[in-house]
Each structure stands twice: as structure tokens, then as C-alpha cells.
Scaffold this motif. Sequence first.
Motif, short mmCIF file in Angstrom:
data_model
loop_
_atom_site.label_atom_id
_atom_site.label_comp_id
_atom_site.label_asym_id
_atom_site.label_seq_id
_atom_site.Cartn_x
_atom_site.Cartn_y
_atom_site.Cartn_z
N ASP A 22 -3.31 -12.87 34.94
CA ASP A 22 -4.53 -13.71 34.93
C ASP A 22 -5.41 -13.11 35.50
N PRO A 23 -5.65 -12.50 36.56
CA PRO A 23 -6.35 -12.53 37.10
C PRO A 23 -6.96 -10.86 37.13
N LEU A 24 -6.06 -10.25 36.71
CA LEU A 24 -6.23 -8.36 36.24
C LEU A 24 -6.90 -8.70 34.80
N PHE A 25 -6.47 -9.49 33.94
CA PHE A 25 -7.38 -9.41 32.41
C PHE A 25 -8.51 -9.46 33.06
N ASP A 26 -9.19 -10.77 33.46
CA ASP A 26 -10.80 -11.28 33.92
C ASP A 26 -11.22 -10.50 34.83
N ARG A 27 -10.82 -9.50 35.53
CA ARG A 27 -11.37 -8.03 36.04
C ARG A 27 -10.98 -7.12 35.10
N GLY A 28 -10.95 -7.07 34.10
CA GLY A 28 -10.74 -6.14 32.66
C GLY A 28 -10.00 -4.76 33.15
N TRP A 29 -8.58 -5.27 34.10
CA TRP A 29 -7.81 -3.67 34.21
C TRP A 29 -7.40 -3.69 32.97
N MET A 30 -6.69 -4.55 32.52
CA MET A 30 -5.63 -3.85 31.49
C MET A 30 -6.03 -5.05 30.19
N PRO A 31 -7.19 -4.35 29.79
CA PRO A 31 -7.95 -4.62 27.97
C PRO A 31 -6.95 -4.89 26.75
N ASP A 244 -1.52 -0.65 31.84
CA ASP A 244 -2.17 -0.68 30.68
C ASP A 244 -2.31 0.16 29.35
N GLU A 245 -2.87 1.31 29.56
CA GLU A 245 -2.97 2.68 28.63
C GLU A 245 -1.34 2.84 28.13
N ALA A 246 -0.37 2.61 28.42
CA ALA A 246 0.85 2.65 28.59
C ALA A 246 1.36 2.39 26.92
N VAL A 247 1.75 1.02 28.04
CA VAL A 247 1.00 -0.28 26.51
C VAL A 247 0.43 -0.41 25.31
N GLY A 248 -0.50 0.05 25.76
CA GLY A 248 -1.90 0.87 24.87
C GLY A 248 -0.75 1.37 23.47
N ARG A 249 -0.60 2.61 24.10
CA ARG A 249 0.14 3.90 23.20
C ARG A 249 1.19 2.69 22.63
N LEU A 250 2.32 2.33 22.83
CA LEU A 250 3.33 1.87 22.45
C LEU A 250 2.70 0.37 21.72
N LEU A 251 1.53 -0.01 21.74
CA LEU A 251 1.35 -0.46 20.68
C LEU A 251 0.79 -0.27 19.66
#
Length: 510
Positions: A22-31, A244-251
Motif C-alpha cells: 500500500d505505501p509503495l503504491f502511494d509512492r509510485g514504486w510499483m505502478p 514491478d518491472e518483472a511483474v509488468g512483463r509477466l502481466l
Amino acid sequence: MPTTAPRILFLGLDGGTRVVFDPLFDRGWMPRLESFWRRSARGNLRSTTPMVTPVAWTSFLTGCTPVRHGIHDFCWYDARTRTVGFNHAERVAVPTLWHLLDRLDRPVVSLNLPMTYPAPRIQGIVVSGAESPDRSAAFRQCPDFGRELACLVPEYSPKNIWKRRPRTLEDLRGLARLTREIFLAQARAAERADAQVDWSVLMVHFHLLDGLQHRVWPEMGLDPDVRPRTEWSAEVEGCFRALDEAVGRLLELAARRNAAIVAVSDHGFGPCRALVSVNGLLERGGYQRRLRYGTRFRYRYHRLRHRYARWRLRNNPEAAAALPRPVAGEVGCDWRHTTAFAPFGQLAALVCVEPGRTQRSRLAAEVAAYLADCRDPETGSRLFADAFPVAERYGLDPAEHGLPDVLAPSADGYQAQAKWSPFDDRWFASDPDLPATHTQYGIVAIDAPGIGAGDRLAGELPDVAPTALALLGIDAPEYMEGRSLIPEDRVPSARPRRDGHAAAYPHHVR
Ligand SMILES: [Zn+2]
């Protein structure tokens, strides 16, 4: 009318928790993870007892609680030989989701999932988890894929690199660089596997998320009273952005393959107030006596003997890892004056009682009552969330299941440990190497046809496998104890079929 998903892509987020995300989403670290989270049905997922990696991921993979799947810790106890062995995939008492899909001719890609060593012989690709003794053991089921990754994605590694807390910024930079590389390599490995296997389920397990959180918690800026050092914090941010970038590639891969996506974690995370020595507590309770000079010799002898046996097998890491360890070299105590001891255990007290002074079940009940009342010497909080005699609660003979007689899972904020130097007088100590540890609730999020964005899910780890089967339109076998997390009216119309999976596996290998 909901339709079934042709495939499922699992994101295994080891130790993933709202407390961090939740806090990392707020900071924009894991869009990318955040946008997936927003479009998913999601909620909290209760972990297992105890809430440790092999137990929790086995519940994920079997749809069963530890009582049925038989994995209660990293280790198991052989009461006959008084030795301790490591649990592994072939000790799981029921078939896994991977076995079930294989029987339906649906190939699986499983990268790094814990408790998949030795890898099952199934269609698809299985790279075993961090518990594999070495790289070639991890790729035993798919040596060609191992060679391909060694050439094309050399950064890929199933190992846990966060063994301790970094001492210096340089130290942190080295570990953070490796972490970023491995996260991205895991996504690239999945892309390569996708090119080779027409998979029904593809799972990537991000094991380093757990170690990262254990070791760098104070640098994550979650505690309002702790100000992280800027340069340290930047390294940590880089790790989460790479994940987050790795997750993005998998998505993106899931979108190309029209796959439903299920993200799941095995437990939550939070600050660790203290380590608690279980054998130290037993000593304080009068159930165990510390080593005196005469008795130290026996303890050291058994340790040295085991070390020598391992050294002789140095060219065969798999055989060395499988060597049973004598309890006399694991627990340092004077055995003539000991009636209870913890041969292993993390995040739980797992205690064996010796019959002799009194009856076994009475002594087990007494030790459970004693542990239930053990408290933090400073705050008075209980150190264990629960404490019970295993025979009574689970209705089984612990010795037959490789289990100690008493089980007491740690309360959130404390980490019980059997492993402790017998020459260290402390039984309660904060550990600078372990600023954070596991908590009871992890997460689950599902993006699939017919599932509403923002729908609330609530369940337990054994519910995930039946949920996945429901998404694929396959009936869950009778032996699975979990229940699908998806409301009945949203369940894709499964064919009315019971093909007796349980009957097909009456005695799985142990
Ligand atoms: Zn952990």
C-alpha cells in the motif's frame, strides 16, 4: 455468464503484504502491480501453522492444511533414530496441483516454487525452489532449459542471496544489484519457457522478496519513527521497481496468452521485536538442563561427526543435504536431565517430550500450557499465538508423522527459534540481522473472466488450489480441504465430472 480461463499465470510474491505494498503504491514504486491490484478481486489470505515457507507453499500447492499434506516445518523428526531430516517434495502426502494438471494432460511451467525439489516428473518445465542443493539439482527435470538459461539469461538463480543484513552501503549495493538482475531474469526465464511449452499454468515465484524484506525493513521507510538513510533507501527502491518491472512483463505475457492472473503470498511481514530461544525457554521452565563441561563433549562429538560425513560427500551435494542429523548434535543440553527439547523449528516452538518422568501426553499438555503463558519480559505480551499438544489437536500420532509432540506458533512480532548456541545464556534477544519477520496474513488477488474488480476475497492458503481449478473449469478433488474463493454465482460452469483424483493416488510416495 462467466467463462472459464484457458490458462492461469501465478505470481508468487513470497512475503507479499498490504503493509508494504500500500505505501509503495502511494509512492509510485510499483505502478504495474498497483494497476493489476486495482483491476483484481483481492483480499487477505491467512497463512498456515507455522507460517513458514515450506509449510505455506505446500498448502498453496495441494489445497490442504499441514495435517493432511504432512509438511510442518523445514525439517522432520525421526523418533526411531533420533535424527532430523529436511522435508522435500517427495514427503508431501497428497498429489499437488501440478500432478493433477499433468494427469489431465495440461502442461505446467513452475519456476522457483518452494517444495518442488525433487521436481515432479510432469509435462512442462519445473525449476525447483531455493531448497535445491545446487543449480544442477534445481534443473534436474529440465536440463536443456537449464543450459539455455545459463547461456541466454545467466543472471537467473534459484538461490536465496539475502542470508544476512548488509553491513555497509557497498554491501547493500552488491546485493541490490543481484536482486534486480534476478527479478528481471525470472521474467525473462518465464518468456523463454512460454516459447517452448503450451502451458495451462505458469508460475513464477519471487523468492527474493522475502529475504529483501527480512534484511532491509528499516530502509523501507515504513516506520514513522525510523528515518531511512537516503542512499540506502534508493537501493531498496530499485529492488522494488525491478520486481514491478518483472511483474509488468509477466502481466503482458498473460495478456498475450489470454491467461487469468492470480497473485498470492505465503504470509505477511512486520517488524521483529525479538528472537525467542525455545530450548532456552524449556530450560527456564525446568524441562531441560544446560550443558555442563562433561556433557559438552557429546554435543561437539556429534556435530563434528556429522560435519565430517558431509565433507566426505562434498562432491555430491544432494546426498550431503539428505544426511540425517543426530538430535544430540542439534540441541545442546544435558540429556540425563532433559524431558523436553526442540530439535528444529522457526516461527514456532516444536517440542518433543521424553517419556519417563511422567506420561507423554500429560507432559505434552504441561509444556503446551507453559509455552502458552510465556511472555515478553518487557511488554508482558504473549510470545506464542497458540500452543497445543499435537496428538490431541491433530488427532494423530506425532511420531508417525515426523512431528514433535507440542506445537506453538509464534505471535506476530516474535520469532521462535530452536537453533541457538547452547553457550549463549540469552533466551530473548533482538537480532540486528533480522529487523522484520513473517506475520499471519498474506495477500491474494485475482484478475480473471467474470471476476469483479475490487471484489473482496478472504480465505486461507489451501483455498488457492481449488480456486485455480474452478477458474480452469476443473472440479477440485475430494481430498482438497480448501474451498474456492470465488462466489458460487461467479464460478465458471464446470463440467459435472468427478474423476476420482483421490482414489487415483491412495498412497503417494513418502
Ligand atoms: Zn521469510
